[in-house]
Design a protein around this motif. Structure first.
Motif, PDB file in Angstrom:
ATOM      1  N   SER A  12      32.734  41.009  30.279  1.00  0.00           N
ATOM      2  CA  SER A  12      33.295  39.726  30.232  1.00  0.00           C
ATOM      3  C   SER A  12      34.367  39.578  31.142  1.00  0.00           C
ATOM      4  N   ASP A  13      34.778  40.624  31.751  1.00  0.00           N
ATOM      5  CA  ASP A  13      35.876  40.516  32.508  1.00  0.00           C
ATOM      6  C   ASP A  13      35.260  40.682  34.227  1.00  0.00           C
ATOM      7  N   LYS A  14      34.020  40.496  34.166  1.00  0.00           N
ATOM      8  CA  LYS A  14      33.396  40.627  35.837  1.00  0.00           C
ATOM      9  C   LYS A  14      34.073  39.562  36.528  1.00  0.00           C
ATOM     10  N   ILE A  15      34.165  38.407  36.256  1.00  0.00           N
ATOM     11  CA  ILE A  15      34.487  37.021  37.014  1.00  0.00           C
ATOM     12  C   ILE A  15      36.150  37.421  37.422  1.00  0.00           C
ATOM     13  N   ALA A  16      37.040  37.820  36.445  1.00  0.00           N
ATOM     14  CA  ALA A  16      38.386  38.038  36.739  1.00  0.00           C
ATOM     15  C   ALA A  16      38.713  39.448  37.780  1.00  0.00           C
ATOM     16  N   LEU A  17      37.900  40.364  37.327  1.00  0.00           N
ATOM     17  CA  LEU A  17      37.831  41.659  38.137  1.00  0.00           C
ATOM     18  C   LEU A  17      37.350  41.451  39.461  1.00  0.00           C
ATOM     19  N   THR A  18      36.386  40.739  39.725  1.00  0.00           N
ATOM     20  CA  THR A  18      35.832  40.099  40.848  1.00  0.00           C
ATOM     21  C   THR A  18      36.937  39.765  41.877  1.00  0.00           C
ATOM     22  N   THR A  19      37.510  38.848  41.555  1.00  0.00           N
ATOM     23  CA  THR A  19      38.633  38.071  42.268  1.00  0.00           C
ATOM     24  C   THR A  19      39.633  39.114  42.489  1.00  0.00           C
ATOM     25  N   LEU A  20      39.810  40.292  41.565  1.00  0.00           N
ATOM     26  CA  LEU A  20      40.959  41.176  41.858  1.00  0.00           C
ATOM     27  C   LEU A  20      40.537  42.096  43.085  1.00  0.00           C
ATOM     28  N   LEU A  21      39.058  42.398  42.891  1.00  0.00           N
ATOM     29  CA  LEU A  21      38.641  43.109  43.808  1.00  0.00           C
ATOM     30  C   LEU A  21      38.683  42.425  45.284  1.00  0.00           C
ATOM     31  N   GLU A  22      38.351  41.145  45.346  1.00  0.00           N
ATOM     32  CA  GLU A  22      38.427  40.461  46.799  1.00  0.00           C
ATOM     33  C   GLU A  22      39.884  40.628  47.193  1.00  0.00           C
ATOM     34  N   GLU A  23      40.795  40.391  46.394  1.00  0.00           N
ATOM     35  CA  GLU A  23      42.265  40.419  46.660  1.00  0.00           C
ATOM     36  C   GLU A  23      42.715  41.906  47.269  1.00  0.00           C
ATOM     37  N   MET A  24      42.050  42.832  46.474  1.00  0.00           N
ATOM     38  CA  MET A  24      42.239  44.266  47.066  1.00  0.00           C
ATOM     39  C   MET A  24      41.606  44.574  48.714  1.00  0.00           C
ATOM     40  N   GLN A  25      40.402  43.958  48.699  1.00  0.00           N
ATOM     41  CA  GLN A  25      39.802  43.931  50.083  1.00  0.00           C
ATOM     42  C   GLN A  25      40.634  43.396  51.104  1.00  0.00           C
ATOM     43  N   ASP A  26      41.039  42.406  50.498  1.00  0.00           N
ATOM     44  CA  ASP A  26      42.030  41.477  51.805  1.00  0.00           C
ATOM     45  C   ASP A  26      43.317  42.509  51.809  1.00  0.00           C
TER      46      ASP A  26
END
Length: 159
Positions: A12-26
């Motif tokens: 259920s955390d997939k969307i929130a963690l995806t956003t954080l992973l995108e921030e990490m890549q940036d």
């Protein structure tokens, strides 16, 4: 900032963690896969891969780790592949809370160490790790095999 709740990642955390992973890549200045691919990968983590998240009113950080063997004295340990905290929450102890949680997992499971890498050019981060009792391991060199070199080696025939 309130003390974050640290808990295992759930689907259920997939969307929130995806956003954080995108921030990490940036943050690292590297290419990021499409959101759908990240979410798909989070739904099918490799065996042994674990993620814990830090949350207040939303997910503000995570740590990803796996068990490893053998280590010194032929004992098992954990390798923390990633520890990341969103920019707005850095400097508030979130990273320390995540690292403490990884250390607790290691101790509870009978592992004898936690290893990870850190950017050499981030003195604030290096100071945090040192203040927590971690020792830099300067005798090792990190190697990475990726892309075409990975494929070529995998396809190489032995004589």
């Amino acid at each position: 900032m309130p003390v974050p709740n640290i808990r295992p990642f759930s689907t259920s955390d997939k969307i929130a963690l995806t956003t954080l992973l995108e921030e990490m890549q940036d943050y690292y200045g590297v290419a990021c896969p499409p959101r759908g691919a990240i979410e798909s990968d989070l739904s099918a983590l490799p065996a042994g891969a674990e993620i814990i998240v830090a949350e207040t009113d939303k997910i503000i950080g995570f740590a990803a780790f796996s068990a490893i063997y053998p280590g010194p004295g032929l004992k098992s340990g954990l390798f923390m592949k990633e520890l990341f905290v969103t920019a707005a929450a850095r400097g508030n102890g979130v990273g320390k809370c995540l690292l403490q949680a990884v250390a607790r997992v290691a101790v509870e499971r009978g592992h004898k160490r936690v290893d990870w890498t850190a950017d050499r050019d981030n003195p604030r981060l290096l100071s945090l790790y040192s203040a927590l009792g971690a020792l830099a391991q300067n005798e090792k060199v990190l190697f990475r095999l990726t892309g075409n070199a990975l494929t070529l080696l995998a396809e190489m025939r032995n004589p």
